[in-house]
Design a protein around this motif. Structure first.
Motif, PDB file in Angstrom:
ATOM      1  N   LEU A  43       0.823  -1.199   0.000  1.00  0.00           N
ATOM      2  CA  LEU A  43       0.000   0.000   0.000  1.00  0.00           C
ATOM      3  C   LEU A  43       0.862   1.256   0.000  1.00  0.00           C
ATOM      4  CD1 LEU A  43      -2.963   0.670  -0.081  1.00  0.00           C
ATOM      5  CD2 LEU A  43      -3.012   0.645   2.397  1.00  0.00           C
ATOM      6  N   ASP A  44       1.983   1.226   0.704  1.00  0.00           N
ATOM      7  CA  ASP A  44       2.872   2.391   0.728  1.00  0.00           C
ATOM      8  C   ASP A  44       3.462   2.676  -0.656  1.00  0.00           C
ATOM      9  OD1 ASP A  44       2.456   2.877   3.439  1.00  0.00           O
ATOM     10  OD2 ASP A  44       4.040   1.484   4.028  1.00  0.00           O
ATOM     11  N   VAL A  45       3.846   1.630  -1.373  1.00  0.00           N
ATOM     12  CA  VAL A  45       4.355   1.796  -2.745  1.00  0.00           C
ATOM     13  C   VAL A  45       3.241   2.345  -3.635  1.00  0.00           C
ATOM     14  CG1 VAL A  45       5.199   0.560  -4.787  1.00  0.00           C
ATOM     15  CG2 VAL A  45       6.135   0.024  -2.523  1.00  0.00           C
ATOM     16  N   ALA A  46       2.028   1.841  -3.446  1.00  0.00           N
ATOM     17  CA  ALA A  46       0.888   2.308  -4.246  1.00  0.00           C
ATOM     18  C   ALA A  46       0.633   3.791  -4.013  1.00  0.00           C
ATOM     19  CB  ALA A  46      -0.353   1.499  -3.901  1.00  0.00           C
ATOM     20  N   ILE A  47       0.714   4.236  -2.787  1.00  0.00           N
ATOM     21  CA  ILE A  47       0.482   5.649  -2.486  1.00  0.00           C
ATOM     22  C   ILE A  47       1.529   6.514  -3.170  1.00  0.00           C
ATOM     23  CG2 ILE A  47       0.538   7.354  -0.609  1.00  0.00           C
ATOM     24  CD1 ILE A  47      -0.943   5.207   1.103  1.00  0.00           C
ATOM     25  N   GLU A  48       2.767   6.066  -3.178  1.00  0.00           N
ATOM     26  CA  GLU A  48       3.818   6.817  -3.885  1.00  0.00           C
ATOM     27  C   GLU A  48       3.542   6.866  -5.384  1.00  0.00           C
ATOM     28  OE1 GLU A  48       6.180   8.731  -2.533  1.00  0.00           O
ATOM     29  OE2 GLU A  48       5.168   8.180  -0.677  1.00  0.00           O
ATOM     30  N   LEU A  49       3.108   5.756  -5.962  1.00  0.00           N
ATOM     31  CA  LEU A  49       2.771   5.728  -7.385  1.00  0.00           C
ATOM     32  C   LEU A  49       1.576   6.633  -7.690  1.00  0.00           C
ATOM     33  CD1 LEU A  49       3.249   1.930  -8.195  1.00  0.00           C
ATOM     34  CD2 LEU A  49       4.609   3.839  -9.083  1.00  0.00           C
ATOM     35  N   LEU A  50       0.591   6.633  -6.803  1.00  0.00           N
ATOM     36  CA  LEU A  50      -0.584   7.490  -6.992  1.00  0.00           C
ATOM     37  C   LEU A  50      -0.208   8.964  -6.961  1.00  0.00           C
ATOM     38  CD1 LEU A  50      -3.176   5.595  -4.767  1.00  0.00           C
ATOM     39  CD2 LEU A  50      -3.311   5.890  -7.251  1.00  0.00           C
ATOM     40  N   ARG A  51       0.781   9.303  -6.169  1.00  0.00           N
ATOM     41  CA  ARG A  51       1.249  10.691  -6.106  1.00  0.00           C
ATOM     42  C   ARG A  51       2.051  11.075  -7.347  1.00  0.00           C
ATOM     43  NH1 ARG A  51       3.039  10.059   0.042  1.00  0.00           N
ATOM     44  NH2 ARG A  51       1.059  10.612   1.022  1.00  0.00           N
ATOM     45  N   ALA A  52       2.731  10.098  -7.932  1.00  0.00           N
ATOM     46  CA  ALA A  52       3.634  10.371  -9.050  1.00  0.00           C
ATOM     47  C   ALA A  52       2.948  10.357 -10.411  1.00  0.00           C
ATOM     48  CB  ALA A  52       4.776   9.352  -9.043  1.00  0.00           C
ATOM     49  N   THR A  76     -11.464   5.016   6.912  1.00  0.00           N
ATOM     50  CA  THR A  76     -10.137   5.401   7.402  1.00  0.00           C
ATOM     51  C   THR A  76      -9.037   4.801   6.530  1.00  0.00           C
ATOM     52  OG1 THR A  76     -10.990   5.520   9.659  1.00  0.00           O
ATOM     53  CG2 THR A  76      -8.604   5.325   9.406  1.00  0.00           C
ATOM     54  N   ALA A  77      -9.225   3.564   6.097  1.00  0.00           N
ATOM     55  CA  ALA A  77      -8.232   2.904   5.258  1.00  0.00           C
ATOM     56  C   ALA A  77      -8.181   3.511   3.854  1.00  0.00           C
ATOM     57  CB  ALA A  77      -8.532   1.412   5.166  1.00  0.00           C
ATOM     58  N   LEU A  78      -9.303   4.016   3.365  1.00  0.00           N
ATOM     59  CA  LEU A  78      -9.356   4.603   2.033  1.00  0.00           C
ATOM     60  C   LEU A  78      -8.808   6.031   1.998  1.00  0.00           C
ATOM     61  CD1 LEU A  78     -12.912   3.323   1.048  1.00  0.00           C
ATOM     62  CD2 LEU A  78     -10.756   2.575   0.028  1.00  0.00           C
ATOM     63  N   GLN A  79      -8.824   6.723   3.125  1.00  0.00           N
ATOM     64  CA  GLN A  79      -8.399   8.125   3.172  1.00  0.00           C
ATOM     65  C   GLN A  79      -7.018   8.388   2.573  1.00  0.00           C
ATOM     66  OE1 GLN A  79      -9.922  10.796   3.512  1.00  0.00           O
ATOM     67  NE2 GLN A  79     -11.794  10.265   4.565  1.00  0.00           N
ATOM     68  N   LEU A  81      -5.439   6.890   0.300  1.00  0.00           N
ATOM     69  CA  LEU A  81      -5.509   6.709  -1.147  1.00  0.00           C
ATOM     70  C   LEU A  81      -6.136   7.927  -1.802  1.00  0.00           C
ATOM     71  CD1 LEU A  81      -6.710   3.002  -1.073  1.00  0.00           C
ATOM     72  CD2 LEU A  81      -4.402   3.810  -1.560  1.00  0.00           C
ATOM     73  N   TRP A  82      -7.213   8.433  -1.214  1.00  0.00           N
ATOM     74  CA  TRP A  82      -7.867   9.624  -1.755  1.00  0.00           C
ATOM     75  C   TRP A  82      -7.006  10.865  -1.583  1.00  0.00           C
ATOM     76  CZ3 TRP A  82     -12.643   7.609   1.089  1.00  0.00           C
ATOM     77  CH2 TRP A  82     -13.394   6.781   0.241  1.00  0.00           C
ATOM     78  N   LEU A  83      -6.230  10.920  -0.508  1.00  0.00           N
ATOM     79  CA  LEU A  83      -5.331  12.066  -0.330  1.00  0.00           C
ATOM     80  C   LEU A  83      -4.248  12.070  -1.412  1.00  0.00           C
ATOM     81  CD1 LEU A  83      -4.961  12.185   3.557  1.00  0.00           C
ATOM     82  CD2 LEU A  83      -6.128  13.849   2.089  1.00  0.00           C
ATOM     83  N   ALA A  84      -3.778  10.886  -1.763  1.00  0.00           N
ATOM     84  CA  ALA A  84      -2.745  10.777  -2.797  1.00  0.00           C
ATOM     85  C   ALA A  84      -3.315  11.008  -4.194  1.00  0.00           C
ATOM     86  CB  ALA A  84      -2.075   9.405  -2.721  1.00  0.00           C
ATOM     87  N   ALA A  85      -4.553  10.590  -4.419  1.00  0.00           N
ATOM     88  CA  ALA A  85      -5.173  10.707  -5.750  1.00  0.00           C
ATOM     89  C   ALA A  85      -6.683  10.890  -5.577  1.00  0.00           C
ATOM     90  CB  ALA A  85      -4.870   9.465  -6.577  1.00  0.00           C
ATOM     91  N   PRO A  86      -7.142  12.120  -5.416  1.00  0.00           N
ATOM     92  CA  PRO A  86      -8.560  12.365  -5.132  1.00  0.00           C
ATOM     93  C   PRO A  86      -9.532  11.853  -6.191  1.00  0.00           C
ATOM     94  CG  PRO A  86      -7.261  14.361  -4.790  1.00  0.00           C
ATOM     95  CD  PRO A  86      -6.352  13.351  -5.415  1.00  0.00           C
TER      96      PRO A  86
END
Length: 166
Positions: A43-52, A76-79, A81-86
């Motif tokens: 999930l951490d790698v995914a959040i970085e990819l979503l930001r990039a 709470t778990a989805l937050q 992800l939405w912060l990285a890619a709304p």
């Protein structure tokens, strides 16, 4: 929502987070171009990819999502992800025996869910239906705004200068 409006079916992109590589391969089969689908191991790698990079869809394994709930629920778990890619549309992937949990994730804000084993046609159908729904919502918002900008002035008639300003 606006990012979907001008995107053709072949240019849609997806990110897959699943412990089993077969989910990634099935999603790749459903999208026209393999390069349109990326894979994240955590999930951490995914959040970085979503930001990039911009992704239209995020396919996430329910177990990975559940590991982030910490008893606070799926919202709470989805937050993060939405912060990285709304604008990303989240599709939860779940074994049939945890379908109730997948429905809870959808109620918390995920766009839809799929059950394992994934079927390429079902993946395509779910992605297409989400896309169509977003386009319809976007068109509706546009038409509603246009109505209130002009057409509504013809429907609402008054002699009061104060009401005309309103």
């Amino acid at each position: 929502m606006g990012s979907f409006r001008n995107r053709s079916e072949s240019s849609r992109t997806a990110l897959v987070i699943a412990p089993d590589r077969s989910a990634f391969q099935t999603v790749c089969t459903s999208f026209r171009e393999r390069k349109a689908v990326d894979e994240a191991s955590t999930l951490d790698v995914a959040i970085e990819l979503l930001r990039a990079r911009h992704y239209d869809f995020l396919f996430i394994d329910l177990g990975i999502l559940k590991s982030r709930t910490r008893g606070n629920g799926y919202k709470t778990a989805l937050q993060p992800l939405w912060l990285a890619a709304p604008d990303v549309e989240i599709i939860v992937m779940s074994p049939p025996e945890t379908i109730r949990e997948a429905v809870m994730a959808v109620k918390a804000g995920a766009s839809n869910y799929l059950t394992y084993p994934l079927d390429p046609d079902e993946v395509k159908y779910v992605a297409d239906s989400i896309y169509e729904s977003i386009v319809m919502q976007s068109e509706f918002a546009y038409l509603r705004d246009k109505f209130w900008e002009g057409d509504s002035l013809e429907l609402v008639q008054t002699r009061s200068p104060a009401m005309k300003q309103v």
